[in-house]
Design a protein around this motif. Structure first.
Motif, PDB file in Angstrom:
ATOM      1  N   PHE A   1      37.117  31.393 -48.288  1.00  0.00           N
ATOM      2  CA  PHE A   1      36.720  32.445 -47.357  1.00  0.00           C
ATOM      3  C   PHE A   1      35.335  32.975 -47.735  1.00  0.00           C
ATOM      4  O   PHE A   1      35.093  33.333 -48.892  1.00  0.00           O
ATOM      5  N   ARG A   2      34.453  33.036 -46.754  1.00  0.00           N
ATOM      6  CA  ARG A   2      33.106  33.556 -46.966  1.00  0.00           C
ATOM      7  C   ARG A   2      32.990  34.947 -46.346  1.00  0.00           C
ATOM      8  O   ARG A   2      33.644  35.253 -45.348  1.00  0.00           O
ATOM      9  N   PRO A   3      32.150  35.827 -46.912  1.00  0.00           N
ATOM     10  CA  PRO A   3      31.973  37.155 -46.312  1.00  0.00           C
ATOM     11  C   PRO A   3      31.522  37.051 -44.857  1.00  0.00           C
ATOM     12  O   PRO A   3      30.628  36.268 -44.527  1.00  0.00           O
ATOM     13  N   ASP A   4      32.152  37.828 -44.004  1.00  0.00           N
ATOM     14  CA  ASP A   4      31.844  37.793 -42.582  1.00  0.00           C
ATOM     15  C   ASP A   4      30.443  38.357 -42.345  1.00  0.00           C
ATOM     16  O   ASP A   4      30.168  39.513 -42.677  1.00  0.00           O
TER      17      ASP A   4
ATOM     18  N   SER B   1      49.091  39.128 -39.647  1.00  0.00           N
ATOM     19  CA  SER B   1      49.171  39.392 -38.215  1.00  0.00           C
ATOM     20  C   SER B   1      47.977  38.755 -37.520  1.00  0.00           C
ATOM     21  O   SER B   1      46.850  38.803 -38.030  1.00  0.00           O
ATOM     22  N   SER B   2      48.237  38.110 -36.380  1.00  0.00           N
ATOM     23  CA  SER B   2      47.180  37.632 -35.482  1.00  0.00           C
ATOM     24  C   SER B   2      46.160  36.743 -36.175  1.00  0.00           C
ATOM     25  O   SER B   2      44.950  36.880 -35.959  1.00  0.00           O
ATOM     26  N   GLY B   3      46.631  35.846 -37.027  1.00  0.00           N
ATOM     27  CA  GLY B   3      45.737  34.905 -37.683  1.00  0.00           C
ATOM     28  C   GLY B   3      44.963  35.479 -38.853  1.00  0.00           C
ATOM     29  O   GLY B   3      44.040  34.828 -39.363  1.00  0.00           O
ATOM     30  N   LYS B   4      45.324  36.686 -39.307  1.00  0.00           N
ATOM     31  CA  LYS B   4      44.589  37.329 -40.395  1.00  0.00           C
ATOM     32  C   LYS B   4      45.561  37.828 -41.464  1.00  0.00           C
ATOM     33  O   LYS B   4      46.640  38.329 -41.149  1.00  0.00           O
ATOM     34  N   ILE B   5      45.149  37.702 -42.710  1.00  0.00           N
ATOM     35  CA  ILE B   5      45.938  38.175 -43.850  1.00  0.00           C
ATOM     36  C   ILE B   5      45.222  39.362 -44.483  1.00  0.00           C
ATOM     37  O   ILE B   5      44.027  39.288 -44.796  1.00  0.00           O
ATOM     38  N   ALA B   6      45.940  40.473 -44.648  1.00  0.00           N
ATOM     39  CA  ALA B   6      45.396  41.663 -45.303  1.00  0.00           C
ATOM     40  C   ALA B   6      46.076  41.816 -46.660  1.00  0.00           C
ATOM     41  O   ALA B   6      47.298  41.709 -46.758  1.00  0.00           O
ATOM     42  N   TRP B   7      45.273  42.063 -47.700  1.00  0.00           N
ATOM     43  CA  TRP B   7      45.846  42.210 -49.042  1.00  0.00           C
ATOM     44  C   TRP B   7      44.957  43.123 -49.879  1.00  0.00           C
ATOM     45  O   TRP B   7      43.792  43.362 -49.558  1.00  0.00           O
ATOM     46  N   LEU B   8      45.534  43.662 -50.953  1.00  0.00           N
ATOM     47  CA  LEU B   8      44.815  44.553 -51.863  1.00  0.00           C
ATOM     48  C   LEU B   8      44.193  43.744 -52.986  1.00  0.00           C
ATOM     49  O   LEU B   8      44.889  43.218 -53.848  1.00  0.00           O
ATOM     50  N   ALA B   9      42.848  43.644 -52.971  1.00  0.00           N
ATOM     51  CA  ALA B   9      42.166  42.939 -54.054  1.00  0.00           C
ATOM     52  C   ALA B   9      42.088  43.807 -55.303  1.00  0.00           C
ATOM     53  O   ALA B   9      42.166  43.320 -56.425  1.00  0.00           O
ATOM     54  N   LYS B  10      41.898  45.110 -55.100  1.00  0.00           N
ATOM     55  CA  LYS B  10      41.918  46.088 -56.177  1.00  0.00           C
ATOM     56  C   LYS B  10      42.672  47.302 -55.665  1.00  0.00           C
ATOM     57  O   LYS B  10      43.130  47.319 -54.524  1.00  0.00           O
TER      58      LYS B  10
ATOM     59  N   VAL C   1      40.571  41.448 -45.676  1.00  0.00           N
ATOM     60  CA  VAL C   1      41.152  40.819 -44.491  1.00  0.00           C
ATOM     61  C   VAL C   1      40.546  39.416 -44.372  1.00  0.00           C
ATOM     62  O   VAL C   1      39.343  39.275 -44.134  1.00  0.00           O
ATOM     63  N   ASP C   2      41.379  38.395 -44.564  1.00  0.00           N
ATOM     64  CA  ASP C   2      40.950  36.994 -44.498  1.00  0.00           C
ATOM     65  C   ASP C   2      41.386  36.393 -43.169  1.00  0.00           C
ATOM     66  O   ASP C   2      42.572  36.445 -42.813  1.00  0.00           O
TER      67      ASP C   2
ATOM     68  N   THR D   1      38.641  31.488 -38.684  1.00  0.00           N
ATOM     69  CA  THR D   1      37.202  31.346 -38.929  1.00  0.00           C
ATOM     70  C   THR D   1      36.854  31.160 -40.400  1.00  0.00           C
ATOM     71  O   THR D   1      35.714  30.858 -40.723  1.00  0.00           O
ATOM     72  N   ARG D   2      37.837  31.387 -41.303  1.00  0.00           N
ATOM     73  CA  ARG D   2      37.633  31.322 -42.750  1.00  0.00           C
ATOM     74  C   ARG D   2      36.615  32.354 -43.203  1.00  0.00           C
ATOM     75  O   ARG D   2      35.890  32.156 -44.175  1.00  0.00           O
ATOM     76  N   MET D   3      36.584  33.479 -42.474  1.00  0.00           N
ATOM     77  CA  MET D   3      35.700  34.582 -42.838  1.00  0.00           C
ATOM     78  C   MET D   3      36.510  35.709 -43.476  1.00  0.00           C
ATOM     79  O   MET D   3      37.688  35.882 -43.195  1.00  0.00           O
ATOM     80  N   ARG D   4      35.823  36.481 -44.332  1.00  0.00           N
ATOM     81  CA  ARG D   4      36.455  37.574 -45.071  1.00  0.00           C
ATOM     82  C   ARG D   4      35.735  38.885 -44.783  1.00  0.00           C
ATOM     83  O   ARG D   4      34.510  38.938 -44.736  1.00  0.00           O
TER      84      ARG D   4
END
Length: 468
Positions: free
Chosen positions: A149-152, A188-197, A203-204, A208-211
């Motif tokens: 995933f690359r920064p959006d 949800s809706s093709g996107k994964i939300a998670w706590l990095a810290k 949100v990945d 689009t493989r964007m973050r």
């Protein structure tokens, strides 16, 4: 029975056609035929090579289609071109879409949403239902050394130096990602939300493989813990004690709302956010708009009839389900286990709200199946929407500890509430197939594009259709 025994008259001009048809109808429908005789009639009809289905009016085809499962309906499309034309007529395909995916009913009224679009939706439902996927990816949650995933660029601009990009999110006391990140991750809706810290939400985008990286409020008077609560097609919702934080992950906007108590549960759809506090109060927040308390006075009459222990169970199990096809409708669902005449009974209740007003209550009860003695009033009820190939249904099940050493498993009684028909149904005394019922396993989410399972600080995403 022999064909010569058929006393239907002769096909001569002196025999009235309507009379012959009446005799035939009476012969078939009087209930006197055995199963063997029915089979013989089918053999005789098949020998005549008459395509009865193709001659039926569309109203009868609709009634037939309503009785078919999805794979049976698809099989009918493959019989012949005439069958396909009949079963893909607008009234029939509209009925099928309403049966398997009612939330698309409004969209189907749009002339642009035609037969081909309907078939694509049914194809997705079928592939998800039978666990047939095109491709999958399995990867770990990673932070500053991410390569997939690359920064959006829309959210963060063009990023050349990833180390410099991620370093801006390093703050004193903000721990690095740990192996429990997957426990709070949401899809949800093709996107994964998670706590990095502890205060960094990622949100990945699987398409689009964007973050996108969002930061939570920071300061000495802000609660230290951020909890991810809900993830929808527009918003990621989190809480910091009494502070509700929502990120629009499409337009990259963050808003906050202070609530009168600590937040326990939330759900979101579009720009709507429904929130339950630990004390049982429920609020509806329009992102960027007002915060409204639900009018629960009439609903609480039911709650106040319970003894204190059952009241605590009722409040603890309370969940909000937003109607996907109507912005004005939401449901509150709860469940508990009561004793009636020394017998355990499962109680299931759904309250329908229009805007903030309670309009109707639906109640259901069935005998409980218990495998060992325990305090049934404290049994937690799992309540959630089932996977999308089972309509928009609220499912209820409760884990009971078995006498054998196997881990907690759902009980053999599974209750559903159809939010369109407003009806309860229960699976009792049958082998429970949770994949068939659309009940997700732990840490599993799906829509009509991906099935996502979270595990070991990572995830596996299986796609229903190719990304192209």
């Amino acid at each position: 029975m022999h064909p010569k025994d058929f006393s239907l008259g002769r096909a001569d001009n002196d025999v009235d056609r309507q009379s012959r048809l009446g005799q035939l109808r009476q012969f078939i429908l009087n209930g006197s035929l055995t199963s063997e005789e029915h089979r013989y009639v089918k053999i005789l009809l098949s020998a005549k090579h008459i395509d009865i289905i193709s001659e039926l009016p569309v109203e009868l085809i609709s009634q037939i289609a309503e009785l078919l499962d999805l794979h049976q309906f698809v099989a009918c499309l493959a019989v012949s071109r005439r069958w396909r034309d009949k079963f893909l007529s607008r009234p029939v395909i509209s009925l099928i879409i309403n049966k398997f995916c009612p939330s698309l009913g409004r969209k189907y009224g749009d002339p642009q949403f035609g037969t081909e679009e309907c078939l694509k939706i049914l194809h997705k439902i079928g592939r998800l239902r039978w666990w047939c996927f095109r491709s999958s990816i399995a990867k770990q949650f990673t932070w500053d050394h991410e390569s997939y995933f690359r920064p959006d660029p829309v959210c963060h601009g063009n990023v050349d130096d990833l180390s410099l990009f991620y370093s801006q999110f390093n703050r004193l006391g903000d721990a690095e990602p740990n192996t429990t990140a997957y426990l709070s991750a949401l899809y949800s809706s093709g996107k994964i939300a998670w706590l990095a810290k502890s205060r960094i939400v990622v949100v990945d985008n699987l398409w689009t493989r964007m973050r996108k990286v969002f930061t939570a409020p920071w300061g000495p008077f802000v609660a230290p813990a951020l909890a991810l609560l809900a993830h929808g097609n527009r918003l990621v919702v989190a809480s910091m004690d009494r502070l509700l934080v929502a990120w629009d992950h499409v337009l990259n906007v963050c808003l906050e709302k202070k609530l009168p108590g600590s937040i326990k549960h939330a759900t979101t759809d579009g720009y709507r956010v429904a929130v339950i506090l630990f004390n049982g109060d429920i609020f509806l927040w329009e992102f960027g708009g007002k915060l409204s308390a639900l009018s629960t006075t009439s609903m609480m009459k039911h709650h106040n009839r319970l003894d204190p222990k059952l009241q605590r169970s009722w409040t603890a199990n309370l969940r909000v389900i937003l109607h996907p096809g109507c912005d004005k409708t939401l449901f509150l669902a709860s469940g508990y286990t009561d004793y009636i005449d020394s017998k355990a009974v499962l109680k299931r209740v759904v309250y329908e709200f229009q805007d903030i007003n309670h309009v109707k209550t639906f109640e259901f009860e069935i005998p409980a199946k218990v495998y060992n003695m325990m305090d049934l009033a404290d049994v937690g009820v799992q309540i959630r929407k089932v996977l999308p190939y089972r309509r928009d249904t609220i499912g209820f099940c409760e884990p009971y500890a078995r006498a054998d050493p196997r881990p907690l498993t759902p009980s053999e009684t599974f209750v559903e509430f159809d939010i369109y028909d407003r009806k309860f149904s229960a699976r009792i005394d049958e082998e429970i197939d949770y994949q068939k019922f659309g009940w997700p396993t732990m840490l599993e989410e799906a829509d009509l594009d991906f099935l996502v399972r979270f595990h070991n600080n990572g995830f596996t995403a299986s796609s229903i259709l190719d990304e192209g």
